[in-house]
Design a protein around this motif. Sequence first.
Motif, PDB file in Angstrom:
ATOM      1  N   GLN A  31       0.766  -1.221  -0.052  1.00  0.00           N
ATOM      2  CA  GLN A  31       0.052  -0.059  -0.114  1.00  0.00           C
ATOM      3  C   GLN A  31       0.878   1.305  -0.117  1.00  0.00           C
ATOM      4  O   GLN A  31       2.020   1.414   0.356  1.00  0.00           O
ATOM      5  N   VAL A  32       0.184   2.076  -0.549  1.00  0.00           N
ATOM      6  CA  VAL A  32       0.753   3.594  -0.244  1.00  0.00           C
ATOM      7  C   VAL A  32      -0.429   4.236   0.828  1.00  0.00           C
ATOM      8  O   VAL A  32      -1.467   4.445   0.228  1.00  0.00           O
ATOM      9  N   CYS A  33       0.124   4.496   1.898  1.00  0.00           N
ATOM     10  CA  CYS A  33      -0.913   5.046   2.935  1.00  0.00           C
ATOM     11  C   CYS A  33      -0.350   6.412   3.459  1.00  0.00           C
ATOM     12  O   CYS A  33       0.774   6.514   3.677  1.00  0.00           O
ATOM     13  N   ALA A  34      -1.395   7.276   3.289  1.00  0.00           N
ATOM     14  CA  ALA A  34      -0.971   8.719   3.829  1.00  0.00           C
ATOM     15  C   ALA A  34      -1.457   9.174   4.993  1.00  0.00           C
ATOM     16  O   ALA A  34      -2.579   8.747   5.442  1.00  0.00           O
ATOM     17  N   ARG A 195       5.188   6.176  -6.857  1.00  0.00           N
ATOM     18  CA  ARG A 195       4.457   4.908  -7.144  1.00  0.00           C
ATOM     19  C   ARG A 195       5.524   3.901  -8.093  1.00  0.00           C
ATOM     20  O   ARG A 195       5.328   2.666  -7.794  1.00  0.00           O
ATOM     21  N   VAL A 215      -1.498  13.533  -2.565  1.00  0.00           N
ATOM     22  CA  VAL A 215      -1.914  12.368  -1.528  1.00  0.00           C
ATOM     23  C   VAL A 215      -3.052  11.677  -2.254  1.00  0.00           C
ATOM     24  O   VAL A 215      -3.134  10.370  -2.182  1.00  0.00           O
ATOM     25  N   SER A 219      -2.262   7.730  -3.322  1.00  0.00           N
ATOM     26  CA  SER A 219      -2.584   6.876  -1.874  1.00  0.00           C
ATOM     27  C   SER A 219      -3.714   5.738  -2.249  1.00  0.00           C
ATOM     28  O   SER A 219      -4.766   6.049  -2.984  1.00  0.00           O
ATOM     29  N   ASP A 220      -3.328   4.420  -1.666  1.00  0.00           N
ATOM     30  CA  ASP A 220      -4.679   3.649  -1.427  1.00  0.00           C
ATOM     31  C   ASP A 220      -5.383   3.940  -0.394  1.00  0.00           C
ATOM     32  O   ASP A 220      -6.529   3.544  -0.359  1.00  0.00           O
ATOM     33  N   ASN A 221      -4.883   4.284   0.729  1.00  0.00           N
ATOM     34  CA  ASN A 221      -5.527   4.343   2.081  1.00  0.00           C
ATOM     35  C   ASN A 221      -5.220   5.695   2.690  1.00  0.00           C
ATOM     36  O   ASN A 221      -3.987   6.291   2.448  1.00  0.00           O
ATOM     37  N   VAL A 222      -5.946   6.538   3.258  1.00  0.00           N
ATOM     38  CA  VAL A 222      -5.677   7.760   3.894  1.00  0.00           C
ATOM     39  C   VAL A 222      -5.992   7.718   5.412  1.00  0.00           C
ATOM     40  O   VAL A 222      -7.484   7.336   5.700  1.00  0.00           O
ATOM     41  N   PRO A 236      -8.949   7.694  -0.800  1.00  0.00           N
ATOM     42  CA  PRO A 236      -8.938   9.220  -1.167  1.00  0.00           C
ATOM     43  C   PRO A 236     -10.246   9.605  -1.409  1.00  0.00           C
ATOM     44  O   PRO A 236     -10.806  10.700  -0.792  1.00  0.00           O
TER      45      PRO A 236
END
Length: 254
Positions: A31-34, A195, A215, A219-222, A236
């Motif tokens: 994941q990319v989590c912000a 990414r 963001v 992002s996959d999840n914030v 997002p």
Amino acid sequence: MLALLEVRGVRVVFGGIVALDDLSFEVEPGQVCALIGPNGAGKTTLFNCVSRVYTPASGTIRFVERDLLAMAPHEVAAAGVARTFQNLALFPTLTVLENVMCGAHCESFAGPLRAAFRLGTAREERRLRNDARRLLDRLSLGAYAHRLAAGLPYGTLKRIEIARALASAPRLLMLDEPAAGLTHAEVDELATTVRGLRDEFDLTVVLVEHHMGMVMGISDNVVVLDLGRKIAEGTPAEVSRNERVIAAYLGADA
């Protein structure tokens, strides 16, 4: 899916100020989590807990089911966690290549004593130098390899910090405001780079960032913080529609 990073009930208090209050969230592999929120929301405090700069008053932080709070900072790095900093933390009197090589210390076999006296470290140093050079080339920084870090453009220094973090071969890369001070074109390039690095190096990324375009784009999840507490979490799209987020951070009346 088993969480790569698991934060449970983390509370951090400085004097009478509660910096984090019962914070819980998970980050899945890949994941990319912000983490977003107003200044003072506790985002960098959480980074400092994960990297063991701070010790929470309560709560747990687990990485691949290992207790990070039982580790020293160098053990966290060796376990596969790397970070950049809100304020640049490069060595200005070292070359760009040397700065990136410093990031690989936790996965080098040469300890401090052997390195200081250069005891059988020539082959290892060549390997680290070659690996660092490949990272610089990947981030379009090869032309700066033998220049001192001092005096280089701010956007270039930001990318050098990312290269140095990658030199430790992490599984989790934590980026603390990587877009701060960048131009719009540099932010767009950075978003594509993050990414791409996630996919190329099989990374999980936790991102603290105020640039909402970046963001929402990568992002996959914030996770949204306000005054140390989590007020929202989701994709997002979900977060951007949340009334509490709009009121606390995005600047409109709820």
